[in-house]
Design a protein around this motif. Sequence first.
Motif: not given
Length: 143
Positions: A32-55
């Motif tokens: 494990s890491f302590i805190g969300v790593p920056s690349p994973a944070g970048a992937l996660l922060v775009l989730s609303p865009m993924y949701l919009s485009n997926a639907t």
Amino acid sequence: AVLVYAVCCMLRLARFNVGTKAPVGEAAEKTSFIGVPSPAGALLVLSPMYLSNATNLVMHPPPVLVAAWMVGIGALMISRVRTPSLKRITIATDLVRYALVGAVVVVAALLTYPWTTLLILCMGYLAGVAWLAFRSLQKPTVG
């Protein structure tokens, strides 16, 4: 919200680069890491865009919710929450063929349904973060 996220990302990278190298425990360090790593944070922060485009833009989160999501992901990046790490994962020899097939399925899904696949991967990652956080709360503290 974008500024808060960017500052959290900067703090995360600073902590990663100049943080103290105090022994935390070999087993925890490998898994494990302590805190969300920056690349994973970048992937996660775009989730609303993924949701919009997926639907096909049917489910479009309101800007206030997207801003809160960005601040929340930024907070996870600078938190002390343990998050999953795949950096030292080992696969048993008899399971390699299944891992290879699984990787091919993920790549095929990314090529065929990129937005849905990215959204599912983000939700799976968050489930892993929640599981590790819950598990760390269940362990008795020594001291």
